[in-house]
Design a protein around this motif. Structure first.
Motif, PDB file in Angstrom:
ATOM      1  N   TYR A 266      24.786  28.390 -22.309  1.00 31.10           N
ATOM      2  CA  TYR A 266      24.239  29.729 -22.099  1.00 31.10           C
ATOM      3  C   TYR A 266      25.302  30.689 -21.569  1.00 31.10           C
ATOM      4  CZ  TYR A 266      19.637  27.757 -22.942  1.00 31.10           C
ATOM      5  OH  TYR A 266      18.559  27.140 -23.518  1.00 31.10           O
ATOM      6  N   MET A 267      26.247  30.178 -20.816  1.00 31.94           N
ATOM      7  CA  MET A 267      27.324  31.032 -20.326  1.00 31.94           C
ATOM      8  C   MET A 267      28.211  31.501 -21.471  1.00 31.94           C
ATOM      9  SD  MET A 267      28.778  32.578 -17.845  1.00 31.94           S
ATOM     10  CE  MET A 267      27.974  31.861 -16.426  1.00 31.94           C
ATOM     11  N   ILE A 268      28.512  30.591 -22.403  1.00 28.97           N
ATOM     12  CA  ILE A 268      29.321  30.964 -23.568  1.00 28.97           C
ATOM     13  C   ILE A 268      28.576  31.978 -24.434  1.00 28.97           C
ATOM     14  CG2 ILE A 268      30.285  30.092 -25.743  1.00 28.97           C
ATOM     15  CD1 ILE A 268      30.904  27.479 -24.244  1.00 28.97           C
ATOM     16  N   LYS A 269      27.266  31.769 -24.606  1.00 31.03           N
ATOM     17  CA  LYS A 269      26.462  32.707 -25.385  1.00 31.03           C
ATOM     18  C   LYS A 269      26.458  34.087 -24.732  1.00 31.03           C
ATOM     19  CE  LYS A 269      22.704  31.141 -27.186  1.00 31.03           C
ATOM     20  NZ  LYS A 269      21.286  30.684 -27.349  1.00 31.03           N
ATOM     21  N   TYR A 270      26.350  34.110 -23.415  1.00 31.69           N
ATOM     22  CA  TYR A 270      26.366  35.389 -22.682  1.00 31.69           C
ATOM     23  C   TYR A 270      27.711  36.093 -22.839  1.00 31.69           C
ATOM     24  CZ  TYR A 270      26.891  38.540 -18.703  1.00 31.69           C
ATOM     25  OH  TYR A 270      27.162  39.618 -17.896  1.00 31.69           O
ATOM     26  N   ARG A 272      29.908  35.767 -25.230  1.00 27.19           N
ATOM     27  CA  ARG A 272      30.065  36.269 -26.614  1.00 27.19           C
ATOM     28  C   ARG A 272      29.286  37.551 -26.823  1.00 27.19           C
ATOM     29  NH1 ARG A 272      28.894  31.769 -30.958  1.00 27.19           N
ATOM     30  NH2 ARG A 272      29.458  33.543 -32.264  1.00 27.19           N
ATOM     31  N   THR A 273      28.058  37.587 -26.297  1.00 25.02           N
ATOM     32  CA  THR A 273      27.244  38.813 -26.437  1.00 25.02           C
ATOM     33  C   THR A 273      27.880  39.984 -25.699  1.00 25.02           C
ATOM     34  OG1 THR A 273      25.262  37.434 -26.574  1.00 25.02           O
ATOM     35  CG2 THR A 273      24.945  39.769 -26.083  1.00 25.02           C
ATOM     36  N   ALA A 274      28.392  39.697 -24.486  1.00 34.10           N
ATOM     37  CA  ALA A 274      29.035  40.776 -23.708  1.00 34.10           C
ATOM     38  C   ALA A 274      30.280  41.270 -24.409  1.00 34.10           C
ATOM     39  CB  ALA A 274      29.377  40.235 -22.298  1.00 34.10           C
ATOM     40  N   GLY A 275      31.034  40.368 -25.056  1.00 35.48           N
ATOM     41  CA  GLY A 275      32.223  40.774 -25.770  1.00 35.48           C
ATOM     42  C   GLY A 275      31.925  41.666 -26.973  1.00 35.48           C
ATOM     43  N   LYS A 276      30.853  41.355 -27.693  1.00 39.89           N
ATOM     44  CA  LYS A 276      30.443  42.168 -28.838  1.00 39.89           C
ATOM     45  C   LYS A 276      30.056  43.579 -28.402  1.00 39.89           C
ATOM     46  CE  LYS A 276      28.882  38.318 -31.721  1.00 39.89           C
ATOM     47  NZ  LYS A 276      27.691  37.677 -32.376  1.00 39.89           N
TER      48      LYS A 276
END
Length: 280
Positions: A266-270, A272-276
């Motif tokens: 979930y941290m990696i998913k977060y 990635r979303t923040a980077g986009k």
């Protein structure tokens, strides 16, 4: 008469720095002295078994003769003495003497924090470190930590691991087993003596609780269960506590790793979303 007046030391040992000296002999005490101050620091009572001689601190003067302490001679005045074959009279020369408690050998460890005593009660080990325990198994005089490390350097991993289990020091067992290449685990387990199988499985079960080498010890566990499953099944009553410990620690480690993996996912998913969003 006091018993201490008739005792003597016949085994002495200095510590490595020469500051203290151990003393023992025909007495129930092992004494440790300060050499510089010439003071008794502490005395250790090695037994309370009153079937031995030298246990009484006070001797009866009336029983002390030129031949020794007559209190040690068993009284068989009731006629229970052993008779010679073919005779009716008692054998006046027959008597039983108590075994004396003795200390025949003393040795300090190189660190000076532990010493051992060879006594009539067996080998006694005294230590300032509560975590240290000496519980060897099928040990002989040739097995030493230096000998085990030499075997590891020569790539004789099987003999090194067996010898470390004989010495039964956990740190040395851990050092020996973690030097073994993963590709050799199956062959090691296949040739492993059954007399040491329970000890090996118990060590692995304990290590799985705190070790970082999870996959390495899981490889050992799987290989043992696959290659020695029939033997473990035959000895299931004896092996059950070890197997329960193994299952408990594997389950707990699995749960802990599952939590870490879920958190990381979930941290990696977060991230990635923040980077986009930042790119947008």
């Amino acid at each position: 008469k006091k018993k201490s007046e008739s005792t003597s030391f016949n085994s002495l040992c200095y510590s490595a720095d020469g500051s203290t000296i151990l003393a023992g002999g025909n007495s129930k005490f092992v004494c440790i002295y300060n050499v510089e101050e010439q003071l008794l620091l502490k005395k250790f009572e090695i037994t309370q078994n009153r079937s031995f001689d030298c246990m009484d601190e006070i001797l009866n003067r009336r029983k002390m003769t030129e031949f020794g302490n007559m209190a040690l001679v068993e009284d068989r005045s009731d006629g229970t003495s052993v008779q010679l074959p073919g005779t009716k009279a008692k054998d006046m020369s027959s008597r039983t003497v108590k075994m004396e408690v003795r200390v025949s050998g003393l040795r300090f460890s190189p660190t000076g924090r532990t010493f051992s005593a060879v006594t009539t009660e067996g080998l006694l080990v005294y230590s300032l470190d509560r975590q240290i325990s000496f519980d060897p198994f099928l040990l002989d005089t040739k097995i030493t930590p230096q000998h085990i490390r030499t075997s590891v350097k020569k790539a004789d991993f099987s003999q090194a691991l067996i010898d470390s289990f004989k010495l039964n020091e956990k740190a040395l067992i851990r050092e020996s087993i973690e030097q073994i290449p993963v590709v050799d685990v199956d062959l090691m387990v296949k040739e492993w003596p059954l007399a040491f199988l329970k000890r090996l499985l118990d060590f692995i079960a304990v290590e799985l609780e705190s070790s970082r080498h999870i996959e390495f010890y899981l490889k050992w566990s799987k290989s043992i269960l696959v290659q020695h499953g029939s033997y473990i099944k035959e000895k299931c009553k004896d092996m059950m506590p070890v197997l329960n410990l193994l299952v408990k620690n594997i389950t707990r480690k699995s749960e802990d790793l599952t939590k870490v993996c879920e958190h990381n996912k979930y941290m990696i998913k977060y991230l990635r979303t923040a980077g986009k969003r930042l790119d947008a």
